[in-house]
Design a protein around this motif. Structure first.
Motif, PDB file in Angstrom:
ATOM      1  N   TRP A  46      15.979  98.747  35.208  1.00  0.00           N
ATOM      2  CA  TRP A  46      16.705  98.729  33.947  1.00  0.00           C
ATOM      3  C   TRP A  46      16.753 100.136  33.380  1.00  0.00           C
ATOM      4  O   TRP A  46      15.770 100.851  33.386  1.00  0.00           O
ATOM      5  N   LYS A  47      17.916 100.498  32.863  1.00  0.00           N
ATOM      6  CA  LYS A  47      18.075 101.819  32.262  1.00  0.00           C
ATOM      7  C   LYS A  47      17.429 101.878  30.891  1.00  0.00           C
ATOM      8  O   LYS A  47      16.960 102.906  30.446  1.00  0.00           O
ATOM      9  N   GLY A  50      16.552  97.561  26.042  1.00  0.00           N
ATOM     10  CA  GLY A  50      17.544  96.788  25.299  1.00  0.00           C
ATOM     11  C   GLY A  50      18.510  96.037  26.197  1.00  0.00           C
ATOM     12  O   GLY A  50      19.171  95.099  25.758  1.00  0.00           O
ATOM     13  N   ALA A  51      18.614  96.453  27.458  1.00  0.00           N
ATOM     14  CA  ALA A  51      19.529  95.781  28.386  1.00  0.00           C
ATOM     15  C   ALA A  51      19.137  94.321  28.584  1.00  0.00           C
ATOM     16  O   ALA A  51      19.988  93.489  28.889  1.00  0.00           O
ATOM     17  N   VAL A  52      17.881  93.997  28.403  1.00  0.00           N
ATOM     18  CA  VAL A  52      17.402  92.625  28.540  1.00  0.00           C
ATOM     19  C   VAL A  52      17.036  92.053  27.179  1.00  0.00           C
ATOM     20  O   VAL A  52      17.464  90.958  26.824  1.00  0.00           O
ATOM     21  N   TYR A  53      16.255  92.794  26.413  1.00  0.00           N
ATOM     22  CA  TYR A  53      15.709  92.285  25.163  1.00  0.00           C
ATOM     23  C   TYR A  53      16.790  92.004  24.119  1.00  0.00           C
ATOM     24  O   TYR A  53      16.769  90.968  23.455  1.00  0.00           O
ATOM     25  N   GLY A  54      17.713  92.924  23.951  1.00  0.00           N
ATOM     26  CA  GLY A  54      18.739  92.782  22.925  1.00  0.00           C
ATOM     27  C   GLY A  54      19.587  91.526  23.092  1.00  0.00           C
ATOM     28  O   GLY A  54      19.679  90.703  22.167  1.00  0.00           O
ATOM     29  N   PRO A  55      20.242  91.347  24.247  1.00  0.00           N
ATOM     30  CA  PRO A  55      21.064  90.142  24.432  1.00  0.00           C
ATOM     31  C   PRO A  55      20.259  88.852  24.303  1.00  0.00           C
ATOM     32  O   PRO A  55      20.746  87.872  23.732  1.00  0.00           O
TER      33      PRO A  55
END
Length: 140
Positions: A46-47, A50-55
């Protein structure tokens, strides 16, 4: 990863102790499909967090569900399914999940109510446990 042995070694774990984890069939199938030349580096790169947590956080808010971070959701689902569908007792769950103490997995005890009663129900009956024998009548 050792796909031929259906396992992966997790070197960095929460408790700091490396451990080997079994790869179930669906995951193994997906990993085998990755060309060997591309099996390098991190499995999930993951860059940004937030790529996982936010959505996920937004989806939970939208449906009114409690937000749990992905790691916590995964461990809870894993433990719940091992208890409910695989029938693991708490000691087995502790070992499978890499928890250090039984107190860490006691929150999953309620998933299999009255394990002692279920175990007692699996015991053979007197009729099943005894071997058939022929009885002879004594003559008077």
């Amino acid at each position: 990863m050792a796909l031929d042995r259906r396992s992966v070694i997790l070197r960095r774990t929460k408790n700091g102790k490396p451990r080997t984890v079994h790869l179930p069939d669906p995951l193994l199938s997906e990993l085998v499909a990755v060309p060997e030349g591309k099996r390098t580096g991190k499995l999930f790169d993951w860059k940004a967090r937030g790529a996982v947590y936010g959505p996920l956080r937004r989806a939970c808010k939208r449906v009114g569900a409690e937000y749990l971070p992905p790691h916590q959701q995964g461990r809870h689902t894993y433990a719940t399914w091992l208890r409910t569908y695989a029938g693991l007792d708490l000691v087995g769950l502790k070992e499978a999940g890499g928890w250090e103490s039984l107190s860490s997995v006691e929150r999953y005890a309620h998933l299999v109510p009255n394990e002692a009663a279920k175990a007692a129900d699996r015991l053979p009956t007197v009729q099943k446990a005894s071997t058939p024998s022929t009885t002879t009548k004594k003559s008077r």
